[in-house]
Design a protein around this motif. Structure first.
Motif, PDB file in Angstrom:
ATOM      1  N   VAL A 127      75.107  27.992   6.810  1.00 34.04           N
ATOM      2  CA  VAL A 127      75.012  29.195   7.635  1.00 34.04           C
ATOM      3  C   VAL A 127      74.962  30.409   6.715  1.00 34.04           C
ATOM      4  CG1 VAL A 127      76.088  30.555   9.461  1.00 34.04           C
ATOM      5  CG2 VAL A 127      76.299  28.048   9.477  1.00 34.04           C
TER       6      VAL A 127
ATOM      7  N   ASP B 144      70.838  29.923  13.975  1.00 34.48           N
ATOM      8  CA  ASP B 144      69.733  28.961  14.007  1.00 34.48           C
ATOM      9  C   ASP B 144      69.939  27.938  12.889  1.00 34.48           C
ATOM     10  OD1 ASP B 144      67.411  27.774  14.861  1.00 34.48           O
ATOM     11  OD2 ASP B 144      66.072  29.320  14.082  1.00 34.48           O
ATOM     12  N   PHE B 145      69.219  26.818  12.963  1.00 33.93           N
ATOM     13  CA  PHE B 145      69.320  25.748  11.970  1.00 33.93           C
ATOM     14  C   PHE B 145      67.982  25.523  11.300  1.00 33.93           C
ATOM     15  CE2 PHE B 145      72.048  24.078  15.596  1.00 33.93           C
ATOM     16  CZ  PHE B 145      73.184  24.728  15.160  1.00 33.93           C
ATOM     17  N   ASP B 146      68.039  24.947  10.092  1.00 34.34           N
ATOM     18  CA  ASP B 146      66.775  24.625   9.429  1.00 34.34           C
ATOM     19  C   ASP B 146      66.156  23.380  10.072  1.00 34.34           C
ATOM     20  OD1 ASP B 146      67.680  22.223   8.138  1.00 34.34           O
ATOM     21  OD2 ASP B 146      68.390  23.367   6.418  1.00 34.34           O
TER      22      ASP B 146
ATOM     23  N   VAL C 153      67.895  19.820   9.853  1.00 34.05           N
ATOM     24  CA  VAL C 153      69.004  19.661  10.799  1.00 34.05           C
ATOM     25  C   VAL C 153      68.449  19.415  12.200  1.00 34.05           C
ATOM     26  CG1 VAL C 153      70.951  20.842  11.907  1.00 34.05           C
ATOM     27  CG2 VAL C 153      70.651  21.000   9.426  1.00 34.05           C
ATOM     28  N   LYS C 154      67.466  20.212  12.613  1.00 35.20           N
ATOM     29  CA  LYS C 154      66.888  20.062  13.951  1.00 35.20           C
ATOM     30  C   LYS C 154      66.238  18.688  14.136  1.00 35.20           C
ATOM     31  CE  LYS C 154      66.219  24.914  15.076  1.00 35.20           C
ATOM     32  NZ  LYS C 154      65.317  25.950  15.552  1.00 35.20           N
TER      33      LYS C 154
ATOM     34  N   HIS D  69      70.679  25.345  18.540  1.00 33.56           N
ATOM     35  CA  HIS D  69      71.320  26.476  17.879  1.00 33.56           C
ATOM     36  C   HIS D  69      72.815  26.417  18.149  1.00 33.56           C
ATOM     37  CE1 HIS D  69      71.161  27.834  22.020  1.00 33.56           C
ATOM     38  NE2 HIS D  69      72.167  28.646  21.711  1.00 33.56           N
TER      39      HIS D  69
ATOM     40  N   ILE E 108      75.168  21.929   7.803  1.00 32.15           N
ATOM     41  CA  ILE E 108      74.497  23.113   8.321  1.00 32.15           C
ATOM     42  C   ILE E 108      74.938  24.296   7.470  1.00 32.15           C
ATOM     43  CG2 ILE E 108      74.209  24.640  10.307  1.00 32.15           C
ATOM     44  CD1 ILE E 108      74.978  22.126  12.049  1.00 32.15           C
TER      45      ILE E 108
END
Length: 185
Positions: free
Chosen positions: A157, A8-10, A13-14, A40, A155
């Motif tokens: 991770v 998933d991304f924060d 980022v989204k 994602h 991103i």
């Protein structure tokens, strides 16, 4: 239950991916656009699994996460998987610390393969799907020129998740079942 393993991304980022997607939408006649909450990175699509398989998958994910430390990815290109007349899948291609991402992917593939899960036959191409069945108003090359991917932050991770995918009130919803921190060796 239908599942996949993903990252998933924060929200930052989204939000930036959503802004890129809006530019794509403005330059399209039609398409199916992913919901912002569903952006994602898929590591492995599992399909339908039983409740009994969740513990096995969790065991593999925990062990895989122990073998890889935190890493960073960058969005570096806009690409697509073809179709006839329409773009079947429009995606954002990833770069950055791909050695770590690929190590995590290989750990998961090997771990699940030992439990009888099918191994992926195609090479792993890390990407973020942003639209499907897309009919552009402009050429893909023109679209590529007006999309500024540099606005998307790195991103970071730090974990991997087993995620349930279900249809709720006509909308695809992704819900983490379990999440494991990448702690490295």
């Amino acid at each position: 239950m239908r599942t996949f393993i993903g990252i998933d991304f924060d929200i930052k980022v989204k939000n930036e991916i959503k802004a890129i997607q809006s530019i794509v939408r403005e330059n399209s006649h039609k398409g199916r656009f992913k919901y912002m909450g569903n952006f994602h990175l898929t590591l492995k699509f599992l399909g339908d699994i039983s409740e009994n398989q969740v513990n096995i998958i969790n065991e593999v994910l925990e062990k895989s996460a122990q073998g890889v430390g935190r890493f960073s990815l960058i969005v570096e290109k806009l690409g697509f998987f073809g179709g006839k007349g329409t773009i079947r899948t429009l995606w954002l291609g990833l770069g950055g610390e791909l050695d770590s991402l690929n190590a995590l992917y290989r750990n998961i593939e090997a771990g699940l393969g030992a439990w009888g899960f099918d191994k992926e036959k195609r090479p792993y191409t890390p990407h973020i799907t942003i639209a499907q069945d897309l009919l552009l108003r402009t050429s893909f090359e023109e679209l590529r020129k007006i999309v500024d991917l540099s606005r998307i932050p790195n991103i970071d991770v730090s974990e991997v998740s087993l995620i349930k995918s279900e249809q709720i009130q006509g909308k695809r919803v992704y819900t983490p079942i379990s999440t494991f921190r990448l702690i490295g060796k």
